[in-house]
Design an enzyme around this catalytic site. Structure first.
Site, mmCIF file in Angstrom:
data_model
loop_
_atom_site.group_PDB
_atom_site.id
_atom_site.type_symbol
_atom_site.label_atom_id
_atom_site.label_comp_id
_atom_site.label_asym_id
_atom_site.label_seq_id
_atom_site.Cartn_x
_atom_site.Cartn_y
_atom_site.Cartn_z
ATOM 1 N N ASP A 63 0.823 -1.221 0.000
ATOM 2 C CA ASP A 63 0.000 0.000 0.000
ATOM 3 C C ASP A 63 0.851 1.263 0.000
ATOM 4 O OD1 ASP A 63 0.648 -0.908 2.627
ATOM 5 O OD2 ASP A 63 -0.771 0.515 3.492
ATOM 6 N N GLU B 70 10.870 -9.699 -2.019
ATOM 7 C CA GLU B 70 11.769 -8.546 -2.044
ATOM 8 C C GLU B 70 13.222 -8.988 -2.062
ATOM 9 O OE1 GLU B 70 9.086 -8.791 -0.213
ATOM 10 O OE2 GLU B 70 7.900 -6.952 -0.473
ATOM 11 N N HIS C 99 0.736 0.250 10.363
ATOM 12 C CA HIS C 99 1.172 -1.128 10.119
ATOM 13 C C HIS C 99 2.548 -1.142 9.436
ATOM 14 C CE1 HIS C 99 -0.623 0.003 6.259
ATOM 15 N NE2 HIS C 99 0.056 -0.967 5.697
ATOM 16 N N HIS C 100 3.181 -2.293 9.369
ATOM 17 C CA HIS C 100 4.546 -2.463 8.848
ATOM 18 C C HIS C 100 5.558 -1.609 9.627
ATOM 19 C CE1 HIS C 100 2.655 -4.626 5.709
ATOM 20 N NE2 HIS C 100 2.679 -3.753 4.731
ATOM 21 N N GLY D 74 28.374 -13.988 -0.948
ATOM 22 C CA GLY D 74 28.090 -15.420 -0.944
ATOM 23 C C GLY D 74 26.765 -15.834 -0.346
ATOM 24 N N ASP E 48 21.260 -27.572 -5.774
ATOM 25 C CA ASP E 48 19.874 -27.744 -5.309
ATOM 26 C C ASP E 48 19.594 -26.918 -4.055
ATOM 27 O OD1 ASP E 48 21.625 -29.408 -3.908
ATOM 28 O OD2 ASP E 48 20.428 -31.231 -4.137
ATOM 29 N N ASN F 259 22.299 -32.973 -5.737
ATOM 30 C CA ASN F 259 23.139 -33.906 -4.976
ATOM 31 C C ASN F 259 22.627 -34.061 -3.545
ATOM 32 O OD1 ASN F 259 23.885 -31.444 -4.001
ATOM 33 N ND2 ASN F 259 25.971 -31.488 -4.797
ATOM 34 N N GLY G 16 21.663 -32.047 -1.242
ATOM 35 C CA GLY G 16 21.944 -31.132 -0.132
ATOM 36 C C GLY G 16 23.164 -30.265 -0.335
ATOM 37 N N GLU H 65 29.241 -27.688 2.061
ATOM 38 C CA GLU H 65 29.270 -27.609 3.529
ATOM 39 C C GLU H 65 29.760 -28.918 4.151
ATOM 40 O OE1 GLU H 65 29.074 -24.581 4.145
ATOM 41 O OE2 GLU H 65 27.062 -23.906 4.647
HETATM 42 C C1 LIG Z 1 21.892 -17.039 2.834
HETATM 43 C C2 LIG Z 1 22.887 -18.114 3.113
HETATM 44 N N1 LIG Z 1 22.630 -19.060 4.017
HETATM 45 C C3 LIG Z 1 23.522 -20.048 4.247
HETATM 46 C C4 LIG Z 1 24.712 -20.089 3.574
HETATM 47 C C5 LIG Z 1 25.724 -21.191 3.838
HETATM 48 N N2 LIG Z 1 25.911 -22.017 2.643
HETATM 49 C C6 LIG Z 1 26.970 -21.822 1.832
HETATM 50 S S1 LIG Z 1 27.025 -22.930 0.585
HETATM 51 C C7 LIG Z 1 25.645 -23.697 1.137
HETATM 52 C C8 LIG Z 1 25.132 -24.911 0.474
HETATM 53 C C9 LIG Z 1 25.008 -24.854 -0.985
HETATM 54 O O1 LIG Z 1 24.447 -26.079 -1.403
HETATM 55 P P1 LIG Z 1 24.131 -26.332 -2.898
HETATM 56 O O2 LIG Z 1 23.608 -25.115 -3.500
HETATM 57 O O3 LIG Z 1 23.267 -27.535 -2.998
HETATM 58 O O4 LIG Z 1 25.570 -26.584 -3.540
HETATM 59 P P2 LIG Z 1 26.433 -27.928 -3.596
HETATM 60 O O5 LIG Z 1 27.677 -27.672 -2.822
HETATM 61 O O6 LIG Z 1 25.639 -29.047 -3.039
HETATM 62 O O7 LIG Z 1 26.736 -28.125 -5.051
HETATM 63 C C10 LIG Z 1 25.151 -23.080 2.276
HETATM 64 C C11 LIG Z 1 23.939 -23.535 3.024
HETATM 65 C C12 LIG Z 1 24.960 -19.072 2.647
HETATM 66 N N3 LIG Z 1 26.073 -19.000 1.943
HETATM 67 N N4 LIG Z 1 24.022 -18.106 2.411
HETATM 68 MG MG LIG Z 2 23.648 -29.483 -3.450
#
Ligand SMILES: Cc1ncc(C[n+]2csc(CCOP(=O)(O)OP(=O)(O)O)c2C)c(N)n1
Ligand SMILES: [Mg+2]
Length: 565
Positions: free
Chosen positions: A25, A48, A111-112, A408, A435, A462, A464, A468
């Protein structure tokens, strides 16, 4: 002119032709003006956060980008992305349709807000992630709008503007002439002395070299740097943040400098130089091989608006003028002993490596195939994760790299893709995303499809957060994510889509997907092992863990960290 129409006019004059964001709004009155004047094209996004990523991606290719959000809820949704623009030196104008001035005047709860009587929380928050911020009033509108837009452009940093919802239709006196995006000219004496100092040292050196960070792109001097390198036959290296800023097929390009993790030619050229010129150098652990960078002690540091040489510091000099002057002043060198340069771009499919169609797809085969897929002029995106492997690829001429190495934030690449597609729809755009990163901003795929864009999206499924796992939690459930049917998403997000989707499990499947024409979106989901990553990625994660958790951290416990076999 009304304040809202003046703002839209100024954005247009500054070269901003699209505005990303989410209605609310408090910003609808400005949106109505945008609609009525047809000044800019509105690109509504799903969130956003994604709008902030899109404005950043747009600015990378367009020189300036903008988003429109609503008070509080929208502003804080966008602040991560705007923080990223600050970290990555990208000029983005974040406009927030905010609480009406009458409510601020009367102290009316709205609000907000935090409902605590203060209206300044979000202005204060943005002060930390922008080069300038202001709440627009009828008195300051004509000057503040110009100041904020010019500051973003000059500093290559984001700015934040609160536009109270009850003033966009008020008339003010505005300047007749257009907004001119320009730097104030350099101080003539400082510029002359600075050019003489740099040119003198470069000319006297026997092994001059140039090291480039992202500011060379932001301040538009990449071609000047190549001209200088050519004239004095100096090797040029980049750090990861400046991937593709220097054409990787340029004869004097020697690769990526990253301390001890450098390509050998790049490391030798930089560390053994007797006159190193650095442009915008902002080292962090991942661009210095974990602080193993070792630049010559008397390195020259040139930045957007200043230069540091030994004991001298030059202010009021702009990078472009400095470099133009240096190019003119240095004598041409024709006989410098040639150094070995980085390997030529591999063009053949898979870099000439053998493809075994029935072999289960590995990261090694995947990236070999990608090397063969890249074409001149591509715009390439990576997100955080094993997709960092792109840094190891040799890019064809005139490619653009869009990434967020310093900040990053996962999910950035999908929003940035929307933005940069909007800025340069005629180019081929290729996204490399994991992913986990994709799950953060996947819904923006719908906006990309809605506007008939035709990117190529390579998603690694893959299971996850593989990158990490190399820090901590090789097999721990916290690094697993929900299994999605990624390749079905184009259909979900646009039922009448013509997108071509592929689920790839073998090298043969991948070859088949890579042969798809680019006349519509190509979405390639590649299933790969959760423990598969290229050696530099796993090594870098392992080292990162030492830095993050220290010698008493849990990373050394048996089997808790993904390591090289
Ligand atoms: C906003 C945010 N939250 C958490 C992280 C920490 N983080 C860095 S890389 C990553 C995982 C990336 O996984 P994916 O995109 O599946 O790449 P893969 O290594 O599996 O190819 C995370 C959670 C981040 N960089 N940014
Ligand atoms: Mg992955």
């Amino acid at each position: 002119m009304t304040i809202g129409n003046f703002l839209l006019r100024r954005l247009e004059e500054a070269g901003v032709r699209h505005l990303f964001g989410v209605p609310g709004d408090y910003n609808l009155a400005l949106l109505q003006q945008l609609h009525d004047t047809g000044a800019l094209q509105w690109i509504g996004t799903c969130s956003e956060l994604n709008a902030s990523y899109a404005a950043d991606g747009y600015a990378r290719l367009n020189g300036l980008g903008a988003l429109l959000v609503t008070n509080g809820v929208g502003a804080l949704g966008a602040i991560n992305g705007v923080g990223g623009s600050y970290s990555e030196h990208v000029p983005v104008i974040c406009i927030c349709g905010s609480i009406p001035l009458r409510s601020i005047d009367r102290g009316l709860g709205m609000h907000h807000t935090m409902a605590d009587g203060s209206f300044d929380h979000f202005l204060d928050a943005y002060a930390h992630v922008t080069a300038a911020h202001a709440r627009i009033t009828p008195r300051n509108a004509a000057t503040e709008i110009d100041r904020l837009i010019l500051t973003a452009w000059r500093e290559k940093l984001p700015v934040y503007m609160e536009l109270p919802s009850d003033i966009t239709y008020l008339d003010i006196e505005v300047p007749a002439g257009p907004l001119v995006l320009a730097d104030p000219p350099s101080d003539p004496e400082r510029l002359r002395s600075c050019i003489a100092a740099i040119a003198g040292r470069l000319s006297a050196a026997t092994s001059p070299a140039i090291l480039v960070d992202a500011d060379a792109d932001r301040f538009g001097v990449a071609s000047d740097l190549m001209e200088l390198a050519e004239k004095i036959q100096a090797p040029v290296a980049v750090i990861n943040t400046a991937k593709a800023v220097i054409d990787e097929t340029f004869p004097h390009f020697v690769g990526i400098y990253n301390g001890k993790a450098s390509e050998p030619h790049a490391r030798a050229a930089i560390e053994a130089s007797d006159c190193l010129l650095c442009v915008g150098y902002r080292p962090i652990e991942v661009t210095t091989g974990d602080f193993t960078a070792s630049l010559p002690a008397d390195t020259i540091h040139a930045r957007g608006h200043s230069v540091d040489i030994g004991d001298d510091n030059y202010q009021a000099v702009t990078l472009k003028e400095v470099l133009r002057g240096v190019i003119d002043a240095v004598p041409r060198v024709t006989n410098r002993a040639r150094r070995p340069v980085a390997a030529a771009v591999a063009r053949s499919n898979g870099g000439g490596a053998h493809v075994d169609p029935s072999a289960k797809l590995t990261q090694a085969a995947y990236w070999r195939a990608m090397q063969g897929y890249l074409r001149e002029g591509d715009v390439l995106y990576i997100d955080n994760g094993t997709s960092y492997a792109l840094f190891g690829l040799k890019l064809p001429p005139h490619c653009t790299f869009v990434g967020s190495v310093n900040w990053g934030s996962i999910g950035y690449s999908v929003g940035a893709l929307l933005g940069a597609l909007t800025a340069a729809p005629q180019r081929r755009h290729i996204l490399f995303v994991g992913d986990g990163s994709f799950q953060v901003s996947a819904q923006e795929l719908s906006t990309i499809l809605r506007h008939d864009h035709k990117p190529v999206i390579f998603l690694i499924n893959n299971g996850g957060y593989t990158i990490e796992r190399g820090y901590l939690g090789k097999a721990e459930p916290y690094n697993d994510i929900a299994r999605w049917s990624y390749a079905d998403l184009p259909k979900v997000f646009r039922p009448d889509t013509s997108a071509r989707s592929f689920v790839v499990k073998t090298e043969g499947d991948l070859q088949n997907a890579l042969s798809a024409p680019n006349d519509t979106m190509v979405f390639v989901e590649s299933i790969m092992d959760p423990y598969d990553a290229l050696a530099p990625i796993t090594n870098s994660s392992n080292k990162g863990a030492e830095l993050d958790y220290g010698p008493r951290g849990p990373q050394h416990r048996e089997g808790l960290q993904l390591r090289l076999a």
